[in-house]
Write a protein that holds these residues in place. Structure first.
Motif, PDB file in Angstrom:
ATOM      1  N   SER A 146      59.433 -32.510  10.113  1.00 42.16           N
ATOM      2  CA  SER A 146      60.286 -31.468   9.526  1.00 42.16           C
ATOM      3  C   SER A 146      61.710 -31.959   9.298  1.00 42.16           C
ATOM      4  O   SER A 146      62.525 -31.282   8.685  1.00 42.16           O
ATOM      5  CB  SER A 146      60.325 -30.236  10.440  1.00 42.16           C
ATOM      6  OG  SER A 146      61.058 -30.509  11.627  1.00 42.16           O
TER       7      SER A 146
ATOM      8  N   GLN B 104      60.890 -22.474   1.175  1.00 46.50           N
ATOM      9  CA  GLN B 104      60.035 -23.252   2.074  1.00 46.50           C
ATOM     10  C   GLN B 104      60.448 -24.720   2.081  1.00 46.50           C
ATOM     11  O   GLN B 104      60.390 -25.386   3.121  1.00 46.50           O
ATOM     12  CB  GLN B 104      58.575 -23.124   1.647  1.00 46.50           C
ATOM     13  CG  GLN B 104      57.587 -23.813   2.587  1.00 46.50           C
ATOM     14  CD  GLN B 104      56.141 -23.598   2.157  1.00 46.50           C
ATOM     15  OE1 GLN B 104      55.828 -22.648   1.434  1.00 46.50           O
ATOM     16  NE2 GLN B 104      55.263 -24.487   2.600  1.00 46.50           N
TER      17      GLN B 104
ATOM     18  N   SER C  20      61.286 -27.009   5.379  1.00 44.13           N
ATOM     19  CA  SER C  20      60.418 -28.158   5.653  1.00 44.13           C
ATOM     20  C   SER C  20      61.160 -29.489   5.600  1.00 44.13           C
ATOM     21  O   SER C  20      60.692 -30.483   6.156  1.00 44.13           O
ATOM     22  CB  SER C  20      59.260 -28.184   4.648  1.00 44.13           C
ATOM     23  OG  SER C  20      58.468 -27.025   4.765  1.00 44.13           O
TER      24      SER C  20
END
Length: 262
Positions: free
Chosen positions: A172, A229, A233
């Motif tokens: 991540s 997102q 991420s």
């Protein structure tokens, strides 16, 4: 804009008017102008590149991009990681081409080999051979030949490899790397780490980590992942945080990049 993904990013683009807002990369950019007049502000002056000429931008140098006439301009470009250049130079400071534009035949030849067969991915050995030629040619034709000590080079290499390992482990990219950690690894003061990492790799450790996050963000955007997102991420606090860094590094927003990638 279209791209061919090989060992590194290659870009083909055509623009009218203003193309890019002021920004800076953490890589070298090698660009071959193919049409029109490619103009950009660089180190306090407006520069111009005509068809067949080569633009070489140093890492972390602010520039923009625009058409030099009312007609559109086009170019093909490749990004070159300063880590690859430093692995070849082994401790010399990164070479800097004053002015950012060259007509020198050796650079034109290298650019054409890297960019002419644009839709064919570069073979790994082919890419490595051309990067070696680029690094040596750039060093030989510039006045920047300052040699750092081997201890300096190896210490900063340990720092870079540590950052790369941490990023590989944390998919991540959300890990918080500190200068204090890097100082212990390199056996330097944290301010020496910042100074010498920049001298050898063209950017600071923090910007190096940010670039890794942005590279992941671009890859996710090109896969059609929603921007909210993507920001999570790739290790950014939120979408606005990602957008600020993205525009600062690439001269355009993640939303615009997503539209160009469709």
């Amino acid at each position: 804009m279209s791209r061919a993904d090989g060992e590194t990013e290659r870009i083909e683009a055509c623009f009218s008017g203003l193309a890019y807002a002021p920004h800076s990369h953490d890589t070298y950019t090698l660009a071959l102008t193919t049409q029109g007049v490619q103009s950009f502000n660089y180190r306090g002056e407006l520069r111009h590149s005509l068809p067949g000429e080569v633009v070489i931008l140093h890492p972390d140098e602010t520039h923009d991009g625009q058409a030099g006439t009312d007609d559109p301009f086009a170019y093909r470009a490749i990004t070159i990681d300063p880590v690859d250049v430093q692995n070849i130079l082994q401790g010399f400071s990164l070479p800097f081409l004053d002015g950012g534009v060259t007509k020198q035949p050796q650079f034109i030849e290298i650019a054409k080999k890297l960019l002419s067969e644009f839709n064919r991915p570069l073979e790994k050995l082919e890419h490595q051979d051309l990067i070696y030629a680029f690094a040596n040619c750039l060093q030989q034709t510039t006045s920047n030949s300052i040699k750092h000590t081997q201890a300096n080079y190896h210490a900063m290499k340990r720092v870079r490899e540590y950052i790369d390992d941490i990023i590989t482990i944390d998919s991540s990219l959300s890990v918080d790397i500190t200068l204090d950690e890097l100082a212990v690894i390199s056996d330097y003061s944290k301010w020496q780490v910042t100074r010498d990492f920049r001298a050898l790799y063209g950017t600071t450790p923090y910007r190096y980590v940010t670039l890794k996050r942005l590279q992941k963000a671009k890859a996710l955007i090109e896969c059609g992942i929603p921007l909210s997102q993507v920001s999570f991420s790739s290790g950014f606090a939120d979408q606005s945080h990602m957008t600020r860094h993205f525009k600062k590094c690439f001269g355009t927003t993640p939303k615009t990049w997503a539209n160009l990638s469709q």
